[in-house]
Motif scaffolding. Structure first.
Motif, PDB file in Angstrom:
ATOM      1  N   ILE A 256       0.927  -1.036  -0.054  1.00 28.20           N
ATOM      2  CA  ILE A 256      -0.029   0.228   0.087  1.00 28.20           C
ATOM      3  C   ILE A 256       0.665   1.275  -0.004  1.00 28.20           C
ATOM      4  O   ILE A 256       1.828   1.358   0.895  1.00 28.20           O
ATOM      5  CB  ILE A 256      -0.758   0.078   1.398  1.00 28.20           C
ATOM      6  N   VAL A 257       0.604   1.936  -1.009  1.00 31.00           N
ATOM      7  CA  VAL A 257       1.291   3.511  -0.864  1.00 31.00           C
ATOM      8  C   VAL A 257       0.959   4.391   0.204  1.00 31.00           C
ATOM      9  O   VAL A 257      -0.227   4.651   0.088  1.00 31.00           O
ATOM     10  CB  VAL A 257       1.274   4.038  -2.420  1.00 31.00           C
ATOM     11  N   VAL A 258       1.851   4.905   0.886  1.00 31.31           N
ATOM     12  CA  VAL A 258       1.622   5.663   2.099  1.00 31.31           C
ATOM     13  C   VAL A 258       2.488   6.902   1.982  1.00 31.31           C
ATOM     14  O   VAL A 258       3.354   7.040   1.419  1.00 31.31           O
ATOM     15  CB  VAL A 258       1.649   5.059   3.287  1.00 31.31           C
ATOM     16  N   ASP A 259       1.923   8.007   2.710  1.00 30.12           N
ATOM     17  CA  ASP A 259       2.544   9.148   2.922  1.00 30.12           C
ATOM     18  C   ASP A 259       3.638   9.011   4.098  1.00 30.12           C
ATOM     19  O   ASP A 259       3.838   8.070   4.701  1.00 30.12           O
ATOM     20  CB  ASP A 259       1.536  10.462   3.211  1.00 30.12           C
ATOM     21  N   SER A 260       4.109  10.226   4.391  1.00 28.63           N
ATOM     22  CA  SER A 260       5.234  10.162   5.631  1.00 28.63           C
ATOM     23  C   SER A 260       4.289   9.845   6.977  1.00 28.63           C
ATOM     24  O   SER A 260       5.278   9.359   7.942  1.00 28.63           O
ATOM     25  CB  SER A 260       5.596  11.554   5.664  1.00 28.63           C
ATOM     26  N   THR A 261       3.157  10.042   6.845  1.00 30.78           N
ATOM     27  CA  THR A 261       2.432   9.621   8.377  1.00 30.78           C
ATOM     28  C   THR A 261       2.017   8.003   8.418  1.00 30.78           C
ATOM     29  O   THR A 261       1.029   7.702   9.078  1.00 30.78           O
ATOM     30  CB  THR A 261       1.323  10.394   8.835  1.00 30.78           C
ATOM     31  N   MET A 262       2.068   7.592   7.406  1.00 34.09           N
ATOM     32  CA  MET A 262       1.597   5.853   6.938  1.00 34.09           C
ATOM     33  C   MET A 262       0.221   5.868   6.601  1.00 34.09           C
ATOM     34  O   MET A 262      -0.300   4.926   6.589  1.00 34.09           O
ATOM     35  CB  MET A 262       2.027   5.095   8.245  1.00 34.09           C
ATOM     36  N   PRO A 315       2.633  14.627  14.798  1.00 33.42           N
ATOM     37  CA  PRO A 315       3.933  14.548  15.064  1.00 33.42           C
ATOM     38  C   PRO A 315       4.490  13.502  13.981  1.00 33.42           C
ATOM     39  O   PRO A 315       3.950  12.730  12.971  1.00 33.42           O
ATOM     40  CB  PRO A 315       4.226  13.685  16.457  1.00 33.42           C
ATOM     41  N   HIS A 316       5.959  13.589  13.770  1.00 30.13           N
ATOM     42  CA  HIS A 316       6.473  12.862  12.705  1.00 30.13           C
ATOM     43  C   HIS A 316       7.629  12.174  13.282  1.00 30.13           C
ATOM     44  O   HIS A 316       8.480  12.638  13.772  1.00 30.13           O
ATOM     45  CB  HIS A 316       7.054  13.824  11.724  1.00 30.13           C
ATOM     46  N   VAL A 317       7.755  11.046  13.123  1.00 27.72           N
ATOM     47  CA  VAL A 317       8.522   9.862  13.654  1.00 27.72           C
ATOM     48  C   VAL A 317      10.048   9.922  12.467  1.00 27.72           C
ATOM     49  O   VAL A 317       9.704   9.591  11.635  1.00 27.72           O
ATOM     50  CB  VAL A 317       8.047   8.781  13.909  1.00 27.72           C
ATOM     51  N   SER A 318      11.094  10.137  12.932  1.00 27.81           N
ATOM     52  CA  SER A 318      12.326   9.826  12.083  1.00 27.81           C
ATOM     53  C   SER A 318      12.516   8.298  12.137  1.00 27.81           C
ATOM     54  O   SER A 318      12.917   7.645  12.953  1.00 27.81           O
ATOM     55  CB  SER A 318      13.557  10.443  12.704  1.00 27.81           C
ATOM     56  N   ILE A 319      12.237   7.648  10.660  1.00 20.99           N
ATOM     57  CA  ILE A 319      12.560   6.293  10.518  1.00 20.99           C
ATOM     58  C   ILE A 319      13.855   6.310   9.962  1.00 20.99           C
ATOM     59  O   ILE A 319      14.081   6.751   8.804  1.00 20.99           O
ATOM     60  CB  ILE A 319      11.353   5.786   9.834  1.00 20.99           C
ATOM     61  N   ARG A 320      14.959   5.798  10.663  1.00 20.62           N
ATOM     62  CA  ARG A 320      16.143   5.479  10.043  1.00 20.62           C
ATOM     63  C   ARG A 320      16.867   4.161  10.627  1.00 20.62           C
ATOM     64  O   ARG A 320      16.257   3.535  11.545  1.00 20.62           O
ATOM     65  CB  ARG A 320      16.967   6.658  10.385  1.00 20.62           C
ATOM     66  N   TYR A 321      17.875   3.767  10.129  1.00 27.49           N
ATOM     67  CA  TYR A 321      18.673   2.516  10.615  1.00 27.49           C
ATOM     68  C   TYR A 321      19.855   2.903  11.472  1.00 27.49           C
ATOM     69  O   TYR A 321      20.394   3.866  11.003  1.00 27.49           O
ATOM     70  CB  TYR A 321      18.890   1.707   9.289  1.00 27.49           C
ATOM     71  N   TYR A 322      20.295   1.931  12.124  1.00 28.84           N
ATOM     72  CA  TYR A 322      21.500   1.939  12.833  1.00 28.84           C
ATOM     73  C   TYR A 322      22.287   0.753  12.711  1.00 28.84           C
ATOM     74  O   TYR A 322      23.581   1.037  12.975  1.00 28.84           O
ATOM     75  CB  TYR A 322      21.099   2.112  14.413  1.00 28.84           C
ATOM     76  N   GLN A 323      21.579  -0.407  12.734  1.00 26.29           N
ATOM     77  CA  GLN A 323      22.395  -1.754  12.895  1.00 26.29           C
ATOM     78  C   GLN A 323      21.628  -2.764  11.983  1.00 26.29           C
ATOM     79  O   GLN A 323      20.437  -2.766  11.777  1.00 26.29           O
ATOM     80  CB  GLN A 323      22.602  -2.084  14.251  1.00 26.29           C
ATOM     81  N   GLN A 324      22.229  -3.719  11.532  1.00 26.81           N
ATOM     82  CA  GLN A 324      21.775  -5.014  11.314  1.00 26.81           C
ATOM     83  C   GLN A 324      22.046  -6.033  12.164  1.00 26.81           C
ATOM     84  O   GLN A 324      23.479  -6.251  12.226  1.00 26.81           O
ATOM     85  CB  GLN A 324      21.998  -5.426   9.770  1.00 26.81           C
ATOM     86  N   CYS A 325      21.371  -6.610  12.792  1.00 26.02           N
ATOM     87  CA  CYS A 325      21.637  -7.593  13.955  1.00 26.02           C
ATOM     88  C   CYS A 325      21.329  -9.175  13.286  1.00 26.02           C
ATOM     89  O   CYS A 325      20.198  -9.681  12.938  1.00 26.02           O
ATOM     90  CB  CYS A 325      20.666  -7.686  15.094  1.00 26.02           C
TER      91      CYS A 325
END
Length: 398
Positions: A256-262, A315-325
């Motif tokens: 499903i195509v969503v905007d920045s707020t899902m 509000p807007h959550v920053s969705i970013r990556y930090y690590q791959q476990c």
């Protein structure tokens, strides 16, 4: 009249969204129904452990959501009518229809056989608990020395191959990877991965594409046959097909195509999270299918829904990556640090410390589902009048 919120799917993302909404909104103003075919939470990131016969801690939803106001509906979703705002389900009492004012679609993804001949008939999968349990039965029935081939050199394939090799050192385990072993990792990560697979006796077939699967082995693109009493197929995931059958705007893969707020770009009453959604992260890159992407997406969706219903700033959550476990058996692990857009950097944690860290991540993810707002203000907001909601909906579709 209470605002009806229906959440489809109770994996990491759906369960997180339901719990967060329950903590954000006043119970008198909303009903929150969580639809899922199973009565307990499935830790999908541990399916390789289930396949080797390890017992996981039971996590029944009745306990996880006790006292929250979330209503559990044990049923399978069969259809969504986004124009009529209804969901068709089938449970113990037969088929039923649920009406919603806001829908959170979190049905996720499942096994992808890639349309490769013989996969559906002869291979096993780790994308579901039933699949992992079937694989465990097949592995337990194998005599010493029998060959097991894991197809797919991604995170799931690496975890499956090393877990099986560690739990059953009497078997002959091999891994077929489309590229080089761990080619997305840093040099340190690749070196450690090679060291662990060598120590566990995993034979690695690099730059190998499997073109067919039979009951006794796999065939590769260069014409070789690799013997296999059991073949484990881990080359990727397929999006749940229901979304594609709706009026919702979806990608070619069915996300499903969503905007920045899902929120769905075609139907503002629908939010999609996790593997079911096509959302972008840093540098405009699509978020990969993973728990690391899905949980922040669930936070964003729940907070956006609560804010819009309460008439406050979204509000807007920053969705970013930090690590791959990566688990490499119970005693070894690999934590690869990455950039915000998921590219490996030249830093990695390895060995027993990494295995312990990965275990903390898995436990924390499950604990976070049952405690979605710990560390955050959990004041429940009142929903604005229905007329205001209808006006906002009309503005969004104009």
């Amino acid at each position: 009249m209470q605002h009806r919120i229906v959440v489809l799917g109770a994996g990491y993302t759906g369960a997180t969204a339901a719990g967060r909404l329950a903590k954000r909104l006043h119970r008198e103003d909303v009903t929150i129904t969580l639809v899922n075919p199973e009565p307990d939470f499935v830790e999908r990131v541990r399916m390789h452990q289930v396949a080797t016969g390890q017992d996981l801690k039971p996590r029944p939803f009745s306990e996880m959501f006790a006292g929250t106001g979330v209503e559990l509906k044990a049923a399978k979703v069969t259809a969504v009518d986004a124009d009529r705002r209804t969901v068709s389900v089938t449970g113990a009492d037969g088929p039923a229809e649920l009406a919603y004012d806001t829908l959170v679609y979190a049905l996720g993804s499942g096994w992808n056989d890639g349309d490769v001949p013989g996969v559906a008939e002869h291979a096993d999968e780790l994308a579901s608990r039933p699949g992992a349990r079937r694989l465990h039965e097949r592995l337990a029935a194998l005599d010493a020395g029998k060959p097991v081939v894991v197809v797919g050199g991604g995170l799931t394939g690496l975890e499956a191959a090393t877990e099986i090799a560690e739990a059953r050192p009497d078997l002959s385990v091999s891994l077929a990877a489309h590229g080089a072993l761990g080619d997305w990792l840093s040099a340190k990560g690749r070196t450690h991965l090679r060291k662990v697979t060598d120590r566990l006796g995993v034979e690695v077939h690099e730059h190998t594409t499997v073109t067919a699967v039979a009951a006794d082995g796999v065939t590769t693109a260069d014409g070789r046959t690799v013997p296999a009493a059991v073949t484990v197929w881990t080359t990727g995931f397929a999006v749940h097909p229901i979304a594609r059958a709706t009026a919702l705007e979806t990608t070619e893969r069915g996300q499903i195509v969503v905007d920045s707020t899902m929120r769905s770009v075609s139907h503002p009453d629908v939010y999609a999270v996790g593997d079911a959604a096509m959302a972008t992260g840093p540098q405009g890159k699509p978020l990969r299918m993973s728990c690391a992407s899905g949980v922040p997406m669930a936070w964003q969706a729940a907070d956006a829904i609560a804010a819009r219903l309460a008439g406050t700033k979204v509000p807007h959550v920053s969705i970013r990556y930090y690590q791959q476990c990566v688990s490499l058996g119970r005693r070894e692990g690999l934590i690869q640090l990455v950039t915000a857009d998921d590219r490996a950097v030249d830093r990695a944690m390895t060995g027993r410390v990494a295995a312990f860290y990965k275990e903390l991540i898995c436990k924390g993810a499950a604990w976070g589902v049952a405690n979605p707002t710990v560390g955050l203000p959990s004041r429940r907001r009142r929903v604005v009048r229905q007329e205001a909601q209808d006006l906002a909906r009309a503005e969004a579709t104009a």
